[in-house]
Design a protein around this motif. Structure first.
Motif, short mmCIF file in Angstrom:
data_model
loop_
_atom_site.label_atom_id
_atom_site.label_comp_id
_atom_site.label_asym_id
_atom_site.label_seq_id
_atom_site.Cartn_x
_atom_site.Cartn_y
_atom_site.Cartn_z
N GLU A 177 59.74 -21.34 62.16
CA GLU A 177 59.42 -22.66 61.39
C GLU A 177 58.08 -22.50 60.48
OE1 GLU A 177 60.18 -25.89 64.94
OE2 GLU A 177 58.33 -24.57 65.09
N CYS A 178 57.64 -21.36 60.20
CA CYS A 178 56.47 -20.83 59.40
C CYS A 178 57.10 -20.62 58.04
CB CYS A 178 55.66 -20.18 59.88
SG CYS A 178 54.71 -20.86 61.35
N ASP A 179 56.25 -20.79 57.11
CA ASP A 179 56.92 -20.42 55.53
C ASP A 179 56.18 -19.35 54.94
OD1 ASP A 179 54.68 -21.83 54.53
OD2 ASP A 179 55.62 -23.47 54.45
N ASN A 201 55.70 -25.00 58.14
CA ASN A 201 56.38 -25.89 57.03
C ASN A 201 56.34 -27.19 57.16
OD1 ASN A 201 59.06 -26.75 55.54
ND2 ASN A 201 57.89 -25.30 54.40
N ARG A 236 58.52 -29.55 56.63
CA ARG A 236 59.36 -30.35 57.34
C ARG A 236 59.57 -30.34 58.70
NH1 ARG A 236 64.27 -26.66 55.32
NH2 ARG A 236 62.47 -26.03 54.08
N SER A 276 60.33 -29.29 49.77
CA SER A 276 59.75 -28.10 50.02
C SER A 276 60.61 -26.67 49.64
CB SER A 276 59.51 -27.90 51.44
OG SER A 276 58.79 -26.62 51.97
N ASP A 277 61.79 -26.80 49.58
CA ASP A 277 62.93 -25.97 49.31
C ASP A 277 62.89 -25.52 47.91
OD1 ASP A 277 63.60 -25.18 52.03
OD2 ASP A 277 65.23 -26.39 51.95
#
Length: 307
Positions: free
Chosen positions: A13-15, A21, A23, A194-195
């Motif tokens: 779940e980390c970017d 992230n 979301r 975010s994307d």
């Protein structure tokens, strides 16, 4: 406040910034929101057979401390105001080990019909139970760099063209982004932006330099605070285009407005203003901006843009 969710940060779940992230903050908050509704006497609001649900109408979020892979977290919250068919809700995500706030969520919701999302009155059993769950808003959850009020300029594709807003993202919503009633899940209010935000070269030239093969530092853009106004909820297969403009550019932070629009009609799905900053990923702190870069960013400011 009562506890409404408890879990941890999964590595997946980390970017690219190395932390949870945005979301997934909102995904956890959505679970907490459903648990708060149940604590206030409502039937499960996210089940496919529900006769009523709760639909966010506006959201104010502050990201207060990084949540890195494996970090244990919990969310607590309650109601701050209750009206005939709407309510204001406060949620606070905390680090389990220290109690330090990781994020705060101030959410206005409507008691809604699942098939239309039109608001209707709360049931009688809700009012007393919800009032027993009333909480005060702590100072750290109050708006700092933003206002809760929506802007006066209506968002549309023609208005975006007139302001020459940058297209930072476009696509179609998939079935995996949809809830039990066929509407887009709330976390994608942040997820789709975010994307796409890494494409906003004029707002974050430091980060763009890395992707253009001319890196001067290891930089990413971090969202510190945002306000989201939901105009309509999309369904699976609906298209979107994100048109963005820089509202202001200070020495440390930048206010950015995103209009998420339906290409076929030009109407808004949702609009958002965020306070963001370039982050030095090696030193894990906000980056120092040189004068040349600051001048570039200031030159990209779009007069009159609002969320």
């Amino acid at each position: 406040m009562i506890e409404l969710w408890r879990g941890c940060v999964n590595a997946w779940e980390c970017d690219e910034l190395g932390h949870l992230n945005v979301r997934f903050y909102l995904a956890r908050a959505s679970e907490a929101l459903a648990n708060l509704a149940e604590a206030a006497g409502l039937n499960p609001i996210q089940r496919a057979d529900a006769l009523a649900t709760i639909a966010p109408q506006s959201l104010h979020i502050r990201f207060l401390a990084e949540a890195r892979p494996g970090a244990p977290l919990y969310i607590e919250g309650g109601f701050t105001a209750i009206e005939a068919a709407t309510a204001d809700i406060l949620l606070v995500m905390r680090h389990s080990g220290t109690g330090q706030p990781a994020a705060s969520f101030r959410i206005r919701v409507g008691h809604a019909a699942p098939d239309t999302l039109e608001a209707f009155a709360w049931p009688n059993r809700f009012a007393d139970a919800a009032r027993a769950l009333t909480v005060e808003t702590p100072d750290f959850a109050a708006p700092r760099g933003l206002t809760d009020r929506p802007g006066n300029r209506p968002a549309s594709m023609s208005a975006a063209d007139a302001l020459d807003l940058t297209t930072i993202g476009r696509g179609r919503l998939g079935q995996h982004e949809i809830d039990a009633f066929g509407w887009m899940r709330a976390e994608f209010l942040l997820g789709r932006v975010s994307d796409s935000v890494t494409n906003f070269a004029s707002a974050f030239p430091e980060e763009w330099d890395m992707h253009a093969g001319e890196p001067t530092a290891n930089i990413g853009s971090a969202l510190l605070e945002c306000v989201i106004h939901v105009h309509r909820w999309p369904r699976a297969g609906d298209g979107y285009a994100i048109r963005s403009g820089l509202k202001s550019a200070g020495s440390k932070v930048r206010n950015i407005v995103h209009w998420v629009l339906e290409p076929a009609t030009g109407k808004p799905w949702w609009t958002m203003e965020g306070v963001a900053a370039p982050m030095d990923l090696d030193q894990r702190k906000l980056a120092v901006i040189d004068a040349e870069t600051q001048a570039k960013v200031e030159a990209a400011v779009v007069a009159g843009i609002e969320a």
